[in-house]
Scaffold this motif. Structure first.
Motif, PDB file in Angstrom:
ATOM      1  N   ASN A 115      -5.020  21.812   9.707  1.00  0.00           N
ATOM      2  CA  ASN A 115      -4.855  22.543   8.455  1.00  0.00           C
ATOM      3  C   ASN A 115      -3.949  21.754   7.515  1.00  0.00           C
ATOM      4  N   LEU A 116      -3.714  22.314   6.348  1.00  0.00           N
ATOM      5  CA  LEU A 116      -2.926  21.614   5.335  1.00  0.00           C
ATOM      6  C   LEU A 116      -1.528  21.285   5.836  1.00  0.00           C
ATOM      7  N   ASN A 165       0.852  -1.185   0.000  1.00  0.00           N
ATOM      8  CA  ASN A 165       0.000   0.000   0.000  1.00  0.00           C
ATOM      9  C   ASN A 165       0.889   1.235   0.000  1.00  0.00           C
ATOM     10  N   THR A 166       0.951   1.925  -1.122  1.00  0.00           N
ATOM     11  CA  THR A 166       1.670   3.192  -1.202  1.00  0.00           C
ATOM     12  C   THR A 166       0.668   4.310  -1.438  1.00  0.00           C
ATOM     13  N   GLN A 167       1.041   5.516  -1.094  1.00  0.00           N
ATOM     14  CA  GLN A 167       0.103   6.632  -1.153  1.00  0.00           C
ATOM     15  C   GLN A 167      -0.274   7.028  -2.575  1.00  0.00           C
ATOM     16  N   ASN A 168       0.465   6.561  -3.547  1.00  0.00           N
ATOM     17  CA  ASN A 168       0.094   6.857  -4.937  1.00  0.00           C
ATOM     18  C   ASN A 168      -0.415   5.634  -5.687  1.00  0.00           C
ATOM     19  N   LEU A 185     -11.213  17.754  -1.131  1.00  0.00           N
ATOM     20  CA  LEU A 185     -12.453  16.988  -1.057  1.00  0.00           C
ATOM     21  C   LEU A 185     -13.214  17.246   0.237  1.00  0.00           C
ATOM     22  N   TYR A 186     -12.515  17.200   1.369  1.00  0.00           N
ATOM     23  CA  TYR A 186     -13.177  17.225   2.677  1.00  0.00           C
ATOM     24  C   TYR A 186     -13.243  18.610   3.317  1.00  0.00           C
ATOM     25  N   GLY A 187     -12.409  19.539   2.873  1.00  0.00           N
ATOM     26  CA  GLY A 187     -12.414  20.879   3.447  1.00  0.00           C
ATOM     27  C   GLY A 187     -11.595  20.996   4.722  1.00  0.00           C
ATOM     28  N   THR A 188     -11.712  20.022   5.599  1.00  0.00           N
ATOM     29  CA  THR A 188     -11.011  20.047   6.887  1.00  0.00           C
ATOM     30  C   THR A 188     -10.661  18.624   7.290  1.00  0.00           C
ATOM     31  N   PRO A 189      -9.559  18.417   8.002  1.00  0.00           N
ATOM     32  CA  PRO A 189      -9.245  17.064   8.479  1.00  0.00           C
ATOM     33  C   PRO A 189     -10.321  16.483   9.382  1.00  0.00           C
ATOM     34  N   THR A 202       2.581  16.288   1.177  1.00  0.00           N
ATOM     35  CA  THR A 202       1.816  17.527   1.002  1.00  0.00           C
ATOM     36  C   THR A 202       0.785  17.388  -0.097  1.00  0.00           C
ATOM     37  N   ASP A 203       1.140  16.725  -1.182  1.00  0.00           N
ATOM     38  CA  ASP A 203       0.196  16.577  -2.294  1.00  0.00           C
ATOM     39  C   ASP A 203      -1.036  15.785  -1.875  1.00  0.00           C
ATOM     40  N   LEU A 204      -0.840  14.664  -1.169  1.00  0.00           N
ATOM     41  CA  LEU A 204      -1.983  13.863  -0.713  1.00  0.00           C
ATOM     42  C   LEU A 204      -2.829  14.659   0.275  1.00  0.00           C
ATOM     43  N   ALA A 205      -2.190  15.378   1.186  1.00  0.00           N
ATOM     44  CA  ALA A 205      -2.937  16.202   2.138  1.00  0.00           C
ATOM     45  C   ALA A 205      -3.769  17.256   1.405  1.00  0.00           C
ATOM     46  N   PHE A 206      -3.186  17.869   0.382  1.00  0.00           N
ATOM     47  CA  PHE A 206      -3.893  18.890  -0.391  1.00  0.00           C
ATOM     48  C   PHE A 206      -5.114  18.289  -1.081  1.00  0.00           C
ATOM     49  N   ARG A 207      -4.934  17.116  -1.698  1.00  0.00           N
ATOM     50  CA  ARG A 207      -6.050  16.493  -2.415  1.00  0.00           C
ATOM     51  C   ARG A 207      -7.164  16.071  -1.448  1.00  0.00           C
ATOM     52  N   LEU A 208      -6.798  15.593  -0.270  1.00  0.00           N
ATOM     53  CA  LEU A 208      -7.820  15.233   0.720  1.00  0.00           C
ATOM     54  C   LEU A 208      -8.589  16.467   1.184  1.00  0.00           C
ATOM     55  N   LEU A 209      -7.899  17.584   1.395  1.00  0.00           N
ATOM     56  CA  LEU A 209      -8.591  18.789   1.856  1.00  0.00           C
ATOM     57  C   LEU A 209      -9.394  19.444   0.743  1.00  0.00           C
TER      58      LEU A 209
END
Length: 629
Positions: free
Chosen positions: A496-497, A441-444, A516-520, A507-514
């Motif tokens: 936050n991001l 399982n890798t993040q990409n 979609l979700y707006g906030t953690p 950072t890229d995965l965190a950005f893409r999740l936010l």
């Protein structure tokens, strides 16, 4: 204002409880009349805890480590109203999260450099010992009769997955969705449930299995099924086997006698209209046929029970069939406890978490509730969905691609027991599991297409998406968000991001999740958990390491019949059980003649295959019963 129950007699209330299936919630079993309650487990595990007989028993509620969070505070899932905001943001469609975060190119998945595919499938096998959540028994909406398989309207118990615009596979529009049925509520919970007067109970879900490591997936977690799986035509203590086919002379699982055959997939997959179909196999868990690798492990353990029962009979010819069955079952339960704690969990949660939470056995504690937590069953223990390869390898006796029956694309291996019957049995699959690596399982590269785009393609009119289903199920069950569980585990709660990027080390995965979700605070707990980088020498992140270890800690300490608890086995028997191995199970129950000592590790270096006669066997001499003269 009197409750309606005040108007009914105790006998009438008892009848209502029984006919509605609520008896298990309102009646207390008597353990005094349960035979051998201090020696053998009941199938349901009722009376494991003598003071609280239903703790950990099958068909009881999942427990909650944090209160449920429903849209209406009682029952309605988050995102039931797609326009409602949480923490000032509307929750994303789960299929959109799946498309933008989980999608991967199967051709470029990365394989694990340490662990075999057996680790992944063994995890599924183990999960099926502990958790099963029944869906609503109705396939139609309660209010208007809509068919949940045909309509995209949200109407209890229909909770369909909406398809986002421009979906790469699925058509969009008001009539396009993936059908989902809500999990059945526990009696007396949720505002729409029958509840004996308390209308404010939050909805809870049922665990149809017991919470203990007892190989319920082999023996069944209900008394009726357990009895049906036994061969009662003789006094050998055996499990039933297939009467129509064998695997090169070895046993197959028996076929089910249930009408309808969801395993009749051979003609559709092979495009051979004359191909012979076979029924589904039957075992202690209904998911036995989900894929042929899982079915192969089921088959090995069926054979091991019968092998043990035969060996115990030779050792103690005076034992009757009941004793032989129960003693073999008891040994098998100890097997899985050893394998899970000694061999499997260290690879998953890592040595640090093992040392902190799952080290030396601390003894039985009757005050600990071993019940399976909703978050464990619905999120944390679904981590391995991202460790499944897109192909199930089948290897020949030289551990090369089997020329006669080559490796099978995973999406063509769901509900296909005919592959075992007509395509070389279980040996090629077991060789493939222990000879080839798990997916990493890798993040990409998260979830393969077989699970995200082709799941159960040949038995459903629309292929499912396992990632979307996991998130939708979490919302159905009212699981709190990712940050709530991080806080529960004493971990940081990113706001936050920048803080989320540190937690994920990406950072890229965190950005893409936010995006979609707006906030953690809104991230679905399963999605957040599988996105985390691994703990040291583990295969889950810090959150899931915490939740998984906490659950197994409770399972072990809350089990009165745990194999290390004094009095369950003799000291000589415990000593013998410490030496059992999965390699021994493989050698004794297949035609495989050489196997790695640790089938969970890649077969190289000091773990290259060795001949089976060099694998230590369980010494049963400690089970010999000396009769009085």
């Amino acid at each position: 204002i009197p409750c309606f129950s005040d108007l009914l007699t105790p006998q009438e209330l008892d009848t209502i409880a029984r006919v509605t299936g609520c008896a298990a919630r309102v009646s207390k079993p008597s353990c005094r009349t349960t035979p051998n309650v201090n020696k053998y487990r009941t199938a349901t595990s009722v009376c494991n805890n003598l003071k609280s007989p239903r703790l950990g028993a099958s068909n009881t509620p999942f427990t909650r480590w944090l209160p449920a969070q429903y849209d209406d505070g009682v029952s309605r899932p988050k995102s039931w109203d797609p326009n409602r905001s949480f923490n000032n943001f509307v929750l994303p469609l789960v299929r959109e999260v799946s498309n933008r975060i989980l999608a991967t190119n199967d051709a470029s998945v990365e394989s694990d450099r340490e662990f075999t595919h057996m680790v992944t499938i063994f995890g599924q096998w183990n999960d099926h010992d502990l958790t099963f959540t029944p869906s609503s028994p109705s396939i139609r909406a309660f209010s208007n009769g809509l068919d949940c398989d045909e309509s995209c309207e949200r109407s209890e118990p229909c909770f369909p997955i909406q398809i986002p615009l421009n979906d790469p596979r699925l058509p969009t529009g008001p009539d396009s969705c993936i059908p989902v049925f809500r999990s059945a509520p526990v009696c007396g919970t949720g505002k729409s449930a029958f509840n004996f007067g308390d209308m404010a109970n939050r909805r809870e879900q049922i665990n149809a299995l017991n919470a203990f490591l007892d190989l319920g997936q082999v023996y069944g977690s209900e008394e009726g099924l357990a009895r049906d799986l036994r061969d009662l035509t003789n006094d050998g203590g055996l499990l039933r086997i297939n009467k129509e086919f064998t695997d090169n002379g070895r046993e197959f699982l028996p076929f089910t006698d249930v009408k309808g055959n969801m395993c009749a997939t051979r003609r559709r997959i092979t495009n051979d209209t004359n191909a012979k179909e076979v029924p589904c196999f039957v075992a202690g868990d209904v998911r036995v046929d989900e894929n042929i690798a899982l079915t192969s492990i089921h088959t090995m353990f069926l054979r091991e029970h019968n092998r043990l029962a035969g060996a115990l009979l030779r050792l103690n010819p005076h034992w009757d069939g009941e004793t032989l069955y129960q003693e073999a079952r008891k040994i098998m339960g100890a097997y899985t406890q050893v394998f899970v704690f000694r061999d499997y969990l260290p690879h998953i949660v890592g040595p640090d978490t093992m040392a902190r939470q799952l080290g030396r056995y601390p003894g039985y504690n009757e005050t600990i509730d071993p019940s399976i937590a909703n978050v464990f069953a619905t999120a944390a223990y679904r981590f391995a969905h991202l460790a499944i390869q897109p192909t199930l390898s089948r290897l020949d006796i030289n551990n090369k691609e089997n020329p006669m029956f080559p490796s099978v694309p995973l999406f063509k291996a769901f509900f296909t027991p005919w592959r075992l019957v007509f395509e070389g049995g279980i040996d090629p699959l077991i060789r493939g599991l222990v000879g080839h690596p798990a997916k990493l399982n890798t993040q990409n590269h998260m979830m393969v297409d077989a699970l995200r785009e082709k799941l159960f393609q040949f038995i459903n009119h629309l292929a499912l998406d396992l990632g979307s289903l996991n998130m939708q199920r979490g919302r159905d069950h009212g699981l709190p968000d990712y940050n709530a569980w991080r806080k529960f585990c004493g971990l940081s709660t990113p706001s936050n991001l920048g803080e989320l990027a540190v937690v994920l080390n990406n950072t890229d995965l965190a950005f893409r999740l936010l995006q979609l979700y707006g906030t953690p605070d809104n991230i679905d707990v399963w999605m957040g958990g599988v996105a985390e980088p691994f703990v040291h020498k583990g295969r889950v992140g810090p959150l899931f390491a915490c939740l998984i270890a906490t659950q197994f800690q409770k399972i072990r300490q809350g089990d009165r019949l745990w194999y290390e608890n004094p009095g369950v086995f003799t000291s000589a028997q415990r000593k013998a059980l410490k030496n059992v191995s999965l390699a021994q199970i493989i050698c004794d129950n297949t035609g495989i003649t050489a196997v790695s000592r640790d089938p969970f590790l890649i077969p190289e270096g000091g773990n290259t295959p060795i001949k089976c006669n060099n694998i230590q066997q369980l010494n049963l001499s400690a089970w010999k019963e000396n009769l009085p003269l």
